[in-house]
Design a protein around this motif. Structure first.
Motif, PDB file in Angstrom:
ATOM      1  N   THR A 108       0.793  -1.336   0.056  1.00 21.49           N
ATOM      2  CA  THR A 108      -0.101  -0.069   0.019  1.00 21.49           C
ATOM      3  C   THR A 108       0.683   1.229   0.028  1.00 21.49           C
ATOM      4  O   THR A 108       0.226   2.233  -0.101  1.00 21.49           O
ATOM      5  CB  THR A 108      -1.156  -0.038   1.184  1.00 21.49           C
ATOM      6  N   ARG A 123      -7.500   3.273   9.173  1.00 23.02           N
ATOM      7  CA  ARG A 123      -7.596   4.126   7.929  1.00 23.02           C
ATOM      8  C   ARG A 123      -8.956   4.472   7.842  1.00 23.02           C
ATOM      9  O   ARG A 123      -9.880   3.681   8.165  1.00 23.02           O
ATOM     10  CB  ARG A 123      -7.100   3.350   6.423  1.00 23.02           C
ATOM     11  N   THR A 124      -9.188   5.731   7.288  1.00 22.41           N
ATOM     12  CA  THR A 124     -10.738   5.975   6.869  1.00 22.41           C
ATOM     13  C   THR A 124     -11.525   5.129   5.835  1.00 22.41           C
ATOM     14  O   THR A 124     -10.588   4.708   5.194  1.00 22.41           O
ATOM     15  CB  THR A 124     -10.844   7.417   6.798  1.00 22.41           C
ATOM     16  N   LEU A 142      -4.507  -1.147   8.120  1.00 21.86           N
ATOM     17  CA  LEU A 142      -5.703  -0.858   7.369  1.00 21.86           C
ATOM     18  C   LEU A 142      -7.034  -0.573   8.473  1.00 21.86           C
ATOM     19  O   LEU A 142      -7.860   0.340   8.091  1.00 21.86           O
ATOM     20  CB  LEU A 142      -6.204  -2.185   6.746  1.00 21.86           C
ATOM     21  N   SER A 164       2.231   2.449   2.741  1.00 21.20           N
ATOM     22  CA  SER A 164       2.219   3.041   4.084  1.00 21.20           C
ATOM     23  C   SER A 164       1.914   2.083   4.935  1.00 21.20           C
ATOM     24  O   SER A 164       1.566   0.924   4.854  1.00 21.20           O
ATOM     25  CB  SER A 164       0.652   3.915   4.025  1.00 21.20           C
ATOM     26  N   THR A 171       0.659   2.263   7.847  1.00 21.09           N
ATOM     27  CA  THR A 171      -0.529   2.373   8.762  1.00 21.09           C
ATOM     28  C   THR A 171      -1.366   1.500   8.703  1.00 21.09           C
ATOM     29  O   THR A 171      -2.009   0.899   7.291  1.00 21.09           O
ATOM     30  CB  THR A 171      -1.384   3.731   8.348  1.00 21.09           C
ATOM     31  N   GLU A 221      -9.924   6.284   2.655  1.00 17.79           N
ATOM     32  CA  GLU A 221      -8.678   5.906   2.101  1.00 17.79           C
ATOM     33  C   GLU A 221      -8.552   4.588   1.793  1.00 17.79           C
ATOM     34  O   GLU A 221      -7.875   4.043   0.964  1.00 17.79           O
ATOM     35  CB  GLU A 221      -7.644   5.945   3.632  1.00 17.79           C
TER      36      GLU A 221
END
Length: 171
Positions: free
Chosen positions: A105, A114-115, A111, A107, A109, A118
């Motif tokens: 991805t 994430r918003t 899953l 990133s 961060t 996103e």
């Protein structure tokens, strides 16, 4: 100290820390991973994105539908051929690890943090990617979620589908 030495040391130190954070697994994280061997946490983040508009609006009904779908996903994965299951487990494992997330991805961060927007952006990127592996990953996850959701008879009404009845048999 020379600037080049400083920059190289900083880069190597940062890489070592990133790798250590990825590999470090305290007991409580290891316990959570063993309890989540069915990837329920990962799929609970993906369900609202894939099933946008299909899930009920009432929160209690929505939660029940999500839990029923998570159970169906577990059953569906168990019925997959060994080779397909191994590939899916590899993808899900990568999506649950920070280094795998970075590769897939861009990133680190998780899953789950994430918003929804996103996640939609990420999945649309996979869907339209020029890399066939990303397209396959998207299609596999989508097919798994959709098939598991609509395999539950209580969700058939959203499709206006009624179970056929045969003469001489009871429903």
């Amino acid at each position: 100290m020379k600037r080049r030495t400083f920059l190289t040391s900083a880069f190597v130190g940062t890489a070592a820390i990133a790798l250590g954070v990825n590999l470090y697994s305290p007991e409580f994280i290891a316990a959570n991973r063993s309890q989540d061997s069915q990837h329920r946490l990962l799929f609970s983040a993906l369900l609202p994105v894939f099933l946008d508009g299909a899930l009920p609006e009432v929160e209690s009904l929505r939660r029940a539908a999500e839990n029923r779908t998570l159970d169906a996903i577990t059953q569906t994965i168990a019925m997959l051929p060994e080779e397909s299951r191994a590939e899916l487990e590899q993808l899900l494992g990568m999506l649950e690890q920070r280094l795998g997330l970075l590769i897939l991805t861009g990133s680190m961060t998780p899953l789950m943090m994430r918003t929804a927007q996103e996640l939609v952006t990420l999945l649309e990127y996979w869907r339209n990617s020029f890399i066939e592996l990303m397209v396959t990953a998207y299609q596999g996850l989508r097919e798994l979620v959709m098939a598991s959701y609509y395999s539950c008879p209580e969700h058939w009404s959203r499709l206006n589908y009624v179970k056929p009845t045969f003469l001489g048999t009871e429903t």
